[in-house]
Every structure is written in structure tokens, then in C-alpha cells.
Scaffold this motif. Structure first.
Motif, PDB file in Angstrom:
ATOM      1  N   GLN A   1       0.815  -1.218   0.000  1.00  0.00           N
ATOM      2  CA  GLN A   1       0.000   0.000   0.000  1.00  0.00           C
ATOM      3  C   GLN A   1       0.846   1.263   0.000  1.00  0.00           C
ATOM      4  O   GLN A   1       1.913   1.320   0.614  1.00  0.00           O
ATOM      5  N   GLU A   2       0.313   2.277  -0.672  1.00  0.00           N
ATOM      6  CA  GLU A   2       0.883   3.625  -0.648  1.00  0.00           C
ATOM      7  C   GLU A   2      -0.137   4.551   0.004  1.00  0.00           C
ATOM      8  O   GLU A   2      -1.251   4.718  -0.501  1.00  0.00           O
ATOM      9  N   ILE A   3       0.238   5.130   1.129  1.00  0.00           N
ATOM     10  CA  ILE A   3      -0.655   6.003   1.893  1.00  0.00           C
ATOM     11  C   ILE A   3      -0.088   7.420   1.847  1.00  0.00           C
ATOM     12  O   ILE A   3       1.062   7.650   2.236  1.00  0.00           O
ATOM     13  N   VAL A   4      -0.872   8.358   1.360  1.00  0.00           N
ATOM     14  CA  VAL A   4      -0.460   9.762   1.246  1.00  0.00           C
ATOM     15  C   VAL A   4      -1.198  10.586   2.300  1.00  0.00           C
ATOM     16  O   VAL A   4      -2.409  10.450   2.455  1.00  0.00           O
ATOM     17  N   ILE A   5      -0.449  11.427   3.017  1.00  0.00           N
ATOM     18  CA  ILE A   5      -1.039  12.291   4.041  1.00  0.00           C
ATOM     19  C   ILE A   5      -0.792  13.740   3.650  1.00  0.00           C
ATOM     20  O   ILE A   5       0.351  14.141   3.411  1.00  0.00           O
ATOM     21  N   LEU A   6      -1.852  14.543   3.599  1.00  0.00           N
ATOM     22  CA  LEU A   6      -1.763  15.952   3.201  1.00  0.00           C
ATOM     23  C   LEU A   6      -2.510  16.822   4.187  1.00  0.00           C
ATOM     24  O   LEU A   6      -3.661  16.549   4.525  1.00  0.00           O
ATOM     25  N   LYS A   7      -1.848  17.879   4.657  1.00  0.00           N
ATOM     26  CA  LYS A   7      -2.494  18.884   5.510  1.00  0.00           C
ATOM     27  C   LYS A   7      -2.653  20.162   4.700  1.00  0.00           C
ATOM     28  O   LYS A   7      -1.681  20.800   4.314  1.00  0.00           O
ATOM     29  N   ASP A   8      -3.890  20.528   4.392  1.00  0.00           N
ATOM     30  CA  ASP A   8      -4.141  21.753   3.623  1.00  0.00           C
ATOM     31  C   ASP A   8      -5.622  22.088   3.687  1.00  0.00           C
ATOM     32  O   ASP A   8      -6.460  21.221   3.958  1.00  0.00           O
ATOM     33  N   GLU A   9      -5.937  23.342   3.424  1.00  0.00           N
ATOM     34  CA  GLU A   9      -7.324  23.809   3.423  1.00  0.00           C
ATOM     35  C   GLU A   9      -7.851  23.777   1.995  1.00  0.00           C
ATOM     36  O   GLU A   9      -8.085  24.809   1.359  1.00  0.00           O
ATOM     37  N   LEU A  10      -8.061  22.593   1.474  1.00  0.00           N
ATOM     38  CA  LEU A  10      -8.394  22.432   0.058  1.00  0.00           C
ATOM     39  C   LEU A  10      -9.807  22.878  -0.271  1.00  0.00           C
ATOM     40  O   LEU A  10     -10.038  23.553  -1.278  1.00  0.00           O
ATOM     41  N   ILE A  11     -10.775  22.470   0.537  1.00  0.00           N
ATOM     42  CA  ILE A  11     -12.176  22.712   0.166  1.00  0.00           C
ATOM     43  C   ILE A  11     -12.472  24.193   0.036  1.00  0.00           C
ATOM     44  O   ILE A  11     -13.179  24.619  -0.879  1.00  0.00           O
ATOM     45  N   SER A  12     -11.912  25.009   0.933  1.00  0.00           N
ATOM     46  CA  SER A  12     -12.168  26.451   0.862  1.00  0.00           C
ATOM     47  C   SER A  12     -11.522  27.063  -0.380  1.00  0.00           C
ATOM     48  O   SER A  12     -12.096  27.948  -1.020  1.00  0.00           O
ATOM     49  N   LYS A  13     -10.325  26.581  -0.753  1.00  0.00           N
ATOM     50  CA  LYS A  13      -9.661  27.088  -1.966  1.00  0.00           C
ATOM     51  C   LYS A  13     -10.436  26.691  -3.213  1.00  0.00           C
ATOM     52  O   LYS A  13     -10.601  27.491  -4.140  1.00  0.00           O
ATOM     53  N   PHE A  14     -10.897  25.450  -3.245  1.00  0.00           N
ATOM     54  CA  PHE A  14     -11.640  24.978  -4.409  1.00  0.00           C
ATOM     55  C   PHE A  14     -12.939  25.767  -4.574  1.00  0.00           C
ATOM     56  O   PHE A  14     -13.288  26.175  -5.688  1.00  0.00           O
ATOM     57  N   LYS A  15     -13.645  25.974  -3.491  1.00  0.00           N
ATOM     58  CA  LYS A  15     -14.931  26.682  -3.564  1.00  0.00           C
ATOM     59  C   LYS A  15     -14.728  28.158  -3.890  1.00  0.00           C
ATOM     60  O   LYS A  15     -15.497  28.750  -4.659  1.00  0.00           O
ATOM     61  N   ARG A  16     -13.694  28.746  -3.320  1.00  0.00           N
ATOM     62  CA  ARG A  16     -13.466  30.180  -3.508  1.00  0.00           C
ATOM     63  C   ARG A  16     -13.070  30.518  -4.942  1.00  0.00           C
ATOM     64  O   ARG A  16     -13.404  31.588  -5.460  1.00  0.00           O
ATOM     65  N   ASN A  17     -12.364  29.613  -5.604  1.00  0.00           N
ATOM     66  CA  ASN A  17     -11.863  29.893  -6.954  1.00  0.00           C
ATOM     67  C   ASN A  17     -12.663  29.210  -8.054  1.00  0.00           C
ATOM     68  O   ASN A  17     -12.300  29.304  -9.231  1.00  0.00           O
ATOM     69  N   ASP A  18     -13.720  28.507  -7.698  1.00  0.00           N
ATOM     70  CA  ASP A  18     -14.534  27.797  -8.677  1.00  0.00           C
ATOM     71  C   ASP A  18     -15.174  28.774  -9.663  1.00  0.00           C
ATOM     72  O   ASP A  18     -15.735  29.805  -9.258  1.00  0.00           O
ATOM     73  N   ILE A  19     -15.074  28.471 -10.952  1.00  0.00           N
ATOM     74  CA  ILE A  19     -15.631  29.338 -11.992  1.00  0.00           C
ATOM     75  C   ILE A  19     -17.156  29.224 -11.995  1.00  0.00           C
ATOM     76  O   ILE A  19     -17.711  28.121 -11.949  1.00  0.00           O
ATOM     77  N   ILE A  20     -17.818  30.352 -12.050  1.00  0.00           N
ATOM     78  CA  ILE A  20     -19.279  30.373 -12.172  1.00  0.00           C
ATOM     79  C   ILE A  20     -19.629  30.535 -13.645  1.00  0.00           C
ATOM     80  O   ILE A  20     -19.370  31.569 -14.255  1.00  0.00           O
ATOM     81  N   PHE A  21     -20.181  29.491 -14.217  1.00  0.00           N
ATOM     82  CA  PHE A  21     -20.548  29.509 -15.633  1.00  0.00           C
ATOM     83  C   PHE A  21     -21.930  30.128 -15.815  1.00  0.00           C
ATOM     84  O   PHE A  21     -22.750  30.151 -14.891  1.00  0.00           O
ATOM     85  N   GLU A  22     -22.163  30.612 -17.036  1.00  0.00           N
ATOM     86  CA  GLU A  22     -23.482  31.168 -17.355  1.00  0.00           C
ATOM     87  C   GLU A  22     -24.573  30.116 -17.183  1.00  0.00           C
ATOM     88  O   GLU A  22     -25.691  30.424 -16.769  1.00  0.00           O
ATOM     89  N   SER A  23     -24.226  28.868 -17.489  1.00  0.00           N
ATOM     90  CA  SER A  23     -25.206  27.788 -17.331  1.00  0.00           C
ATOM     91  C   SER A  23     -25.580  27.592 -15.859  1.00  0.00           C
ATOM     92  O   SER A  23     -26.707  27.222 -15.540  1.00  0.00           O
ATOM     93  N   ASP A  24     -24.624  27.856 -14.948  1.00  0.00           N
ATOM     94  CA  ASP A  24     -24.921  27.769 -13.512  1.00  0.00           C
ATOM     95  C   ASP A  24     -25.933  28.837 -13.110  1.00  0.00           C
ATOM     96  O   ASP A  24     -26.870  28.577 -12.348  1.00  0.00           O
ATOM     97  N   LEU A  25     -25.720  30.061 -13.624  1.00  0.00           N
ATOM     98  CA  LEU A  25     -26.646  31.154 -13.304  1.00  0.00           C
ATOM     99  C   LEU A  25     -28.026  30.881 -13.873  1.00  0.00           C
ATOM    100  O   LEU A  25     -29.042  31.180 -13.236  1.00  0.00           O
ATOM    101  N   GLN A  26     -28.052  30.319 -15.085  1.00  0.00           N
ATOM    102  CA  GLN A  26     -29.343  30.002 -15.695  1.00  0.00           C
ATOM    103  C   GLN A  26     -30.083  28.954 -14.887  1.00  0.00           C
ATOM    104  O   GLN A  26     -31.303  29.025 -14.702  1.00  0.00           O
ATOM    105  N   LEU A  27     -29.336  27.974 -14.377  1.00  0.00           N
ATOM    106  CA  LEU A  27     -29.949  26.934 -13.547  1.00  0.00           C
ATOM    107  C   LEU A  27     -30.507  27.524 -12.260  1.00  0.00           C
ATOM    108  O   LEU A  27     -31.597  27.139 -11.814  1.00  0.00           O
ATOM    109  N   GLU A  28     -29.772  28.472 -11.673  1.00  0.00           N
ATOM    110  CA  GLU A  28     -30.256  29.134 -10.454  1.00  0.00           C
ATOM    111  C   GLU A  28     -31.562  29.871 -10.720  1.00  0.00           C
ATOM    112  O   GLU A  28     -32.498  29.835  -9.905  1.00  0.00           O
TER     113      GLU A  28
END
Length: 672
Positions: free
Chosen positions: A521-548
Motif C-alpha cells: 500500500q501507498e498512503i499519502v497524508i496531506l495537511k491543507d485547506e483544500l475545500i475552501s480554496k476549491f470553492k473560492r476559486n470555482d468558476i461560475i458559468f453562465e449555465s450555472d446562473l441560468q440553472l439558479e
């Protein structure tokens, strides 16, 4: 010529002769190319000619000479060196044959020569029967591996395999060399990721290149063409045509989105783009886009250095991840974690017999387990120290009651180990005081642990740094974005008291990220605040706005009740789990622990290979304190997140036990 290459003497005692490469070319072509599907380069043919001339003399056309070339072909293919035989590689293979000839009898069978772990020297090629008789010691295959210990390698797009990185940190001698190596690594950083992901895509049945011999009609040809990936340079001049492109998503000087591949770059128009659901999208990621090329339009058309045109994207998605076993099979089961000593310019491979034995041994060790404590183990927080005391007391009693059968292989503590960053100040006295305070935190931990003798003597402690730990915190001021990644381990001068308390080798100072090699087995351990970075920089597409907008209209309509009932019947997944799946899929599809541009994360290019998760690891353990615990399996890779060690709102200590023989995680809570 290198004497070690020509040192093997022939059995017939023929005198050397002078041959030219043109003399040997027909024989080499018949054996290497027609029989084994290999192509010999000019420098390799010259070397082979010189060796044959010296070794076989006037008998250079004889049976022994041809057997020698056959042996070269077999070893070359066994070591997965690619289809092109080059001079340096051929020299290594000939040395292997020389070493084997000198160290073994002539009666040894050819099957013995092709068993074992493939390497750049003969002493790593072992007899399989002998290997089977030897019993494995599991401790030889259990290691914590920091990026500095990991084999520095990159993907060679020509050979379709991994090779040792010639400009790694270990080869630096002068400041000039260091700067040159750093610049070269920075340039190649995204190229290496692109080549590896492109190779993965080439194996995906949805993106196979067209085989025209199997196409029986024009319509079928068109259908196949729509699934091929086209290089950007090949779309120019084909206005109005539909293509699929693959490359790095970034932003240009005018804040426009740009896609770049190995051939060129092109401006993207995302106004009509629909994204593949279940993933994040932001600059720094490699994406697949489908759309139509337009020779006009775009913000960059008036630039003198830009050929022109704009690509109107209709669909955008990620390169789908590939299961670990498929990737390993295609790359020949490379030894990325350096279980075996490296040699030459090739990454060693682990043979099938050894892999089976490791898996079998792994399944028999039912009592083995790891304990991972939650992140943000702030040792300056008395509440956390109270929780640790309760935890160590429980662990001590467990060891005593089980007669030493419930001892974890390792106890992993993850920072930050201080609630505030260790920062330098203009005052020397204040700076010394800050360092002494930080050292005092680990002295307090030593005092606490010393109360539990069984824990001290029998448990390995692993410390993984966080954003507030030295020395990076002295300039990043605790900012995750400013941390230079990978993050080096906590300096020993801060933990010398804890190190003296524990037995030798029981304190492991790990980097962030770090890896564990446990048998197969190969086990990788990472300490980082990934979810907040992913959500903060996620591109908002026109199709997303249309769905809203459509959802808002639905809220105001009588059909909402029926819609909610239908949704409830078909979907029972919480928003948290949806976010977790989205994070995991994005990360594993990208095949990298930090799929960001340098504006979002500073990555040390010399260690970028240590951030690669391609092939996928067996287990990926995330420490994101801003997200809840979760366990997600995607393409056979088990990914978990462990939240904070202790929440500010309660007195509950979070930790996870992992049993590798079952690949099972058990999330636990301890109230104190």
C-alpha cells in the motif's frame, strides 16, 4: 570505449576485428526490429558494433553473436525501456550482461535471468525460486517517506515510462547549478503534468485515436473523429469546425480564459459552456473542452504575438482518473517510493512474485493499525492538552489489557502545533522568546507523554507540520497560500526533549505532504485547506446562473412540491457528502495534490514529483480542519478527511484508526 562494456571475452577466443555499423545493421534489424519490435538508434548501433567487433571477432555473424543481441533485446523489453534503443541505455544493459556472466555459471537457465526486480544492474535481478523460499520481513517494507527521500522522477513521453530526474536537488553542487536547476524545474513543472495526463487520456477508450482501417463508412469516421483530442495548432485555419481540446486552463493579460497545450494556446469563450457536474473548475487545472473554433473574435486577436481566433466551448470536463492497478500495469509497477536502491536513469520495477507476497503478508497481519489524530494539535491550548491526556491514558490501558497486541504501528499528530505562527521580530530578544515558547510546547508534550511508559516505549510518534509551524511561518505569517510547498519538517532543535524521551527511531519528523509505504500500500497524508480554496476559486458559468434562475422560478410555482418529492425519492445525499465527492473527484482527476497556479499556491518545482498522485495511491488522508470527516472511494482510491482534533465548541477529541489488512477506517470520538 568504456572497458567495462567490452570486458566480456568470447568462448571461441576470436581476435577482434574492425566492423562498421553498416556491416551489423542487417543482423540488428532482423533480431531487434523484426523479431522484438525495437528500433536501434545510430549511437546505439555504433556501440553495439564496437562491442561485437571486440567480443566475437571474425565470428561476428555466428550463433553466439546473435544470442548476445537476443539477450540485449530481452533485457531491454523486460526493463520497459521503450521501443527505441539508445546509446546510454544500451551501455547499461551490456554492463548487466557482463556482470551476470562474471558472477554466474554458463549453465544457468534463461528463465532465472529474467525473474526478479528489474533494475539498472544485475545484482537486483534475482532468481524467482530463491525469492519464493525467502520469508519477507514486513518491517523492511514499512517506511515513512518524505519528499526528500522519494525517488525524483518525471514522465518521459517518448519512452512512455518514468525516468530519474537528472536535475533534482540531490545533484546540486554550486549556487549557479541550484539556480539553473530551479529555473529548469519551474519551466517543466506543468509540462510534466500535461504529458502524464495526456498519456492517461490516450488509454481511455473515449479518447482513442481513430483507426482508419476499421472504419467502413464516412458517417462512422465522423463519429470517431468527434472523440479525438486535437492539438491547438491543428485547429488554426479550420474556421467553424468542431474539436475536442485538452490543456492547461489559465488566464491571459486581459483576464480572458486561455487553454494551453504542448503546441500552442488559444482563447476560450465560456459563455455557452456546460460543465460536467461533480467537479470544481478554476485556472491551474488541466481540462478537456469541446466546442467550435472561430477564426475571428476574442480579446487577444489584435495582439501581434497571437495567431488569432477563439474557441467557443460547449462542454468542459476533467481528464477521468484511472485505477491504480491499470496505471501501474501500463508503467510496469514502478518503485516510486524507493523500496529498492535506484541505479542508472531508470525507475526500478517491482516484480509480480514480490507483489503477490506483499499482499499475502499484508492480509495476515490483522493486528496492525495506524492512529491518525485530527489536525490543529495546538499544544499551547490547555483544552487540547486535556484531551491528549485522556487519549494517552486510554491508549496506555489498551496496550496493557491486550498484552501488547493493541499497539499502533504509528501515532500521527498533525499541526499546526501552535495556535499562532512562529514569527520573527525586529527585536532579537523577542525572537528568541518566540522560539523558546514554541520549544516549550513540545517540552510540555514530553512531560505529558512521560506519564504513560507503555506509550513511550512502544509507540512511534509522527509529527506533520501545519501552516503555523517553523520555519515557513516566519515569512508566511500563518497564511496557507504563502507557504512554500512541500513544507519541510519541524526542526529537531524544538523537539530534542521529546526525542530523548522516546526510543531511538520512534520520533519521525515528517514533511507535509508525506507518504507511508506499508507492504503493497501507498498512503499519502496531506495537511491543507483544500475545500475552501476549491470553492473560492470555482468558476461560475453562465449555465450555472441560468440553472439558479430556473430553480427560483420553480420555487414560485405549484410544481415545486412535486419536484421536491421526486428529488427526495431519487437523492438521499447530504450537501456535505456532495461537496466531499466533488473535492475528491477533482483532486484525483487532476492527479496532483496542488492543482493551482503559483498565485494560489507556491510550489517548490524541485519537489513537484512528490505532489503527484498518478498512479493513484491506495489511500489519501486529508487534514482539512474547515470540513467535516468523510470517507469517499473513487476509482479504487480511498480518500478520507479528518477534521480538527478538538472543536472550539465542545470537549470531544477526533481521531481515526486504520486497519491496513482490511483497508478499513474507523472514525472515533473521545469525550473528556
Amino acid at each position: 570505449m568504456d572497458r567495462s562494456v567490452t570486458s566480456v571475452t568470447s568462448g571461441n577466443g576470436s581476435l577482434p576485428v574492425k566492423l562498421s555499423p553498416s556491416n551489423l545493421r542487417p543482423i540488428a534489424y532482423r533480431i531487434l526490429s523484426k523479431k522484438h519490435g525495437l528500433n536501434i538508434k545510430t549511437d546505439a548501433l555504433s556501440l553495439l558494433t564496437e562491442v561485437i567487433s571486440f567480443k566475437y571477432g571474425f565470428d561476428w555473424k555466428g550463433v553466439h553473436s546473435q544470442q548476445f543481441i537476443e539477450e540485449i533485446a530481452k533485457i531491454w523489453k523486460l526493463e520497459d525501456r521503450g521501443i527505441f534503443i539508445d546509446g546510454p541505455g544500451l551501455k547499461q544493459v551490456i554492463r548487466e550482461i557482463n556482470n551476470k556472466t562474471e558472477s554466474s555459471t554458463a549453465s544457468r537457465s534463461s528463465s532465472t535471468e529474467t525473474e526478479g526486480i528489474v533494475a539498472g544492474r544485475s545484482d537486483t535481478i534475482v532468481d524467482n525460486n530463491e525469492s519464493e523460499e525467502q520469508s519477507l520481513n514486513w518491517e523492511d517494507f514499512f517506511k515513512f517517506i518524505n519528499p526528500s527521500d522519494q525517488t525524483p522522477c518525471k514522465f518521459d513521453k517518448q519512452r512512455k515510462q518514468f525516468t530519474l530526474t537528472p536535475h533534482g536537488r540531490h545533484d546540486k553542487k554550486t549556487l549557479t547549478d541550484s539556480l539553473n536547476n530551479y529555473l529548469q524545474s519551474s519551466i517543466e513543472l506543468f509540462n510534466n503534468r500535461y504529458n502524464l495526463l495526456y498519456d492517461r487520456l490516450s488509454r481511455n477508450e473515449n479518447f482513442q485515436k481513430t483507426s482508419y482501417s476499421s472504419i467502413s463508412s464516412i458517417s462512422r469516421t465522423m463519429n470517431h473523429l468527434t472523440s479525438e483530442i486535437t492539438l491547438i495548432k491543428n485547429v488554426l485555419g479550420r474556421d467553424g469546425s468542431k474539436f475536442i481540446l485538452f490543456g492547461l486552463l489559465s488566464k491571459g493579460a486581459n483576464d480572458e480564459y486561455v487553454l494551453e497545450d504542448s503546441s500552442d494556446y488559444i482563447e476560450l469563450n465560456l459563455s455557452q459552456a456546460y460543465k460536467t457536474q461533480g467537479s470544481f473548475y478554476f485556472p491551474g487545472m488541466f481540462v478537456i473542452v469541446e466546442g467550435i473554433y472561430s477564426a475571428s473574435g476574442g480579446l487577444s486577436s489584435n495582439r501581434s504575438d497571437y495567431i488569432g481566433g477563439c474557441f467557443h466551448v460547449s462542454n468542459i470536463g476533467h481528464p477521468p482518473a484511472e485505477r491504480r492497478e491499470i496505471s501501474n500495469e501500463n508503467y510496469g509497477y514502478p518503485d516510486f517510493l524507493g523500496i529498492h536502491k535506484q541505479s542508472g536513469d531508470m525507475v526500478l520495477k517491482v516484480n509480480k512474485a514480490l507483489r503477490k507476497k506483499l499482499v499475502s503478508l499484508e492480509r495476515s497481519l490483522h493486528h496492525h493499525k495506524f492512529i491518525f489524530l485530527g489536525s490543529e494539535c495546538n499544544l499551547d491550548n490547555f483544552k487540547i492538552l486535556d484531551g491528549l491526556k485522556k487519549f494517552f491514558n486510554r491508549l496506555e490501558n489498551s496496550i496493557i489489557e491486550s498484552n501488547d497486541e493493541d499497539i499502533p504501528l504509528a501515532l500521527v499528530l498533525t499541526g499546526s502545533f501552535s495556535s499562532k505562527p512562529l514569527t520573527g521580530t525586529s527585536s532579537t530578544i523577542a525572537s528568541v522568546t518566540n522560539s523558546e515558547l514554541y520549544k516549550g510546547y513540545f517540552d510540555d508534550l514530553s512531560t505529558l507523554v512521560s506519564q504513560f511508559p507503555n506509550v513511550v516505549q512502544k509507540v512511534k510518534f509522527v509529527l506533520i507540520p501545519g501552516k503555523n509551524d517553523p520555519w515557513q511561518s516566519s515569512y508566511s505569517l500563518g497564511s496557507s497560500n504563502s507557504n512554500y510547498f512541500p513544507q519541510t519538517s519541524i526542526p529537531r532543535l524544538f523537539v530534542n526533549r521529546l526525542e530523548r524521551l522516546l526510543p531511538k527511531g520512534h520520533l519521525i519528523l515528517s514533511w507535509n505532504p508525506t507518504r507511508i509505504n506499508y507492504l503493497s500500500q501507498e498512503i499519502v497524508i496531506l495537511k491543507d485547506e483544500l475545500i475552501s480554496k476549491f470553492k473560492r476559486n470555482d468558476i461560475i458559468f453562465e449555465s450555472d446562473l441560468q440553472l439558479e434562475k430556473e430553480l427560483v422560478k420553480l420555487d414560485e410555482s405549484p410544481e415545486r412540491i412535486n419536484h421536491l418529492i421526486s428529488q427526495e425519492q431519487t437523492e438521499h445525499i447530504s450537501p456535505k457528502i456532495k461537496q466531499a465527492r466533488k473535492l475528491v473527484k477533482t483532486l484525483l482527476d487532476q492527479g496532483h495534490l496542488q492543482p493551482f497556479l503559483k498565485e494560489l499556491k507556491l510550489v517548490n518545482p524541485d519537489y513537484d514529483y512528490a505532489l503527484r498522485i498518478e498512479p493513484l495511491p491506495t489511500v489519501l488522508i486529508l487534514h482539512d480542519e474547515n470540513f467535516d470527516n468523510f470517507e469517499i472511494t473513487y476509482n479504487g482510491c480511498k480518500v478520507i478527511n479528518i477534521t480538527k482534533l478538538v472543536s472550539p465548541t465542545n470537549r470531544k477529541l477526533n481521531f481515526v484508526e486504520y486497519t491496513p489488512c482490511h483497508k478499513k477506517f474507523d472514525f472515533k470520538e473521545l469525550y473528556f
